[in-house]
Write an enzyme that holds these catalytic residues in place. Structure first.
Site, short mmCIF file in Angstrom:
data_model
loop_
_atom_site.label_atom_id
_atom_site.label_comp_id
_atom_site.label_asym_id
_atom_site.label_seq_id
_atom_site.Cartn_x
_atom_site.Cartn_y
_atom_site.Cartn_z
N GLY A 1 -3.37 5.72 2.56
CA GLY A 1 -3.44 4.22 3.19
C GLY A 1 -2.15 3.62 3.42
CD GLN B 1 3.01 0.85 2.58
OE1 GLN B 1 1.77 0.86 2.94
NE2 GLN B 1 3.46 1.62 1.85
CB CYS C 1 3.75 3.40 -2.75
SG CYS C 1 3.91 2.10 -1.35
CG LEU C 2 2.84 6.75 2.54
CD1 LEU C 2 2.00 6.56 3.99
CD2 LEU C 2 3.45 8.14 2.52
CG HIS D 1 -1.49 1.38 -3.51
ND1 HIS D 1 -0.92 1.92 -4.20
CD2 HIS D 1 -0.80 1.22 -2.33
CE1 HIS D 1 0.46 2.06 -3.94
NE2 HIS D 1 0.30 1.59 -2.61
CD GLU D 2 -2.71 1.00 1.40
OE1 GLU D 2 -1.72 0.34 1.74
OE2 GLU D 2 -2.39 2.12 0.86
CG HIS E 1 1.04 -2.20 0.15
ND1 HIS E 1 2.65 -2.16 -0.03
CD2 HIS E 1 0.76 -0.97 -0.34
CE1 HIS E 1 2.77 -1.08 -0.77
NE2 HIS E 1 1.94 -0.21 -0.63
#
Ligand code: NI
Length: 182
Positions: free
Chosen positions: A46, A51, A92-93, A134-135, A138
């Site tokens: 995701g 990000q 998380c990226l 999660h997204e 963000h």
């Protein structure tokens, strides 16, 4: 399509509340395509627009064989959430190599716009529901770390700071691995 640079923990854009998309135009569609490209190159499931440094309410989810098809989330809203919750490990990226156990709703209903700007509603469960929560977090400037106890968060932040020693800046190039490798 372009693989964009990833913003890492410490970059202020990750803590911003993103702005809704007024019109799904070419620029937004390009952003969606780039999010997929960047997420796949980084081997993520995701990715949210902030990000890659853009504080707009756009995110993508692709958990692969665990829950096709991929999701385009423009101005997403969770309109229903199960009482049942589940705790599982997340990463998380934007915070590479850091993982924590996060509680999420097992099932959610989401309303959003797709890549063509058409409204849709989808029921999600399991890993895909987790990834979408999660997204969507963000987009509100929330990171998975915020769901942890203060003690656990402190430990992970210390580990993160240690891993960042000697590095400056909060953006990182994503280097896609050659295709076909196992
Ligand atoms: Ni993330």
């Amino acid at each position: 399509m372009t693989v964009r640079q990833l913003h890492l923990l410490g970059s202020p854009v990750l803590r911003q509340r993103s702005t809704p998309v007024a019109t799904v135009d070419d620029a937004v569609q390009r952003l969606v395509d780039d999010l997929f490209e960047t997420m796949h190159a980084a081997k993520g499931v995701g990715l949210a627009a902030n990000q890659v440094g853009i504080a707009r309410r756009v995110a993508v989810v692709d958990v692969g064989a665990d829950g096709p098809p991929p999701l385009v989330l423009i101005n997403p809203r969770i309109v229903q959430a199960s009482d049942v919750v589940e705790t599982a490990e997340e990463g998380c990226l934007s915070i590479p190599e850091i993982y924590g156990e996060v509680e999420r709703h097992v099932g959610i209903s989401v309303e959003a716009l797709d890549r063509d700007g058409h409204p849709y509603k989808v029921e999600l469960s399991g890993f895909k529901a987790r990834a979408a929560q999660h997204e969507i977090d963000h987009l509100d400037g929330v990171l998975f770390l915020d769901h942890l106890s203060a003690v656990k968060r402190g430990l992970l932040l210390a580990k993160w700071k240690k891993s960042r020693k000697g590095q400056s800046g909060y953006v990182k190039d994503v280097t896609p691995e050659p295709a076909g490798e196992l």
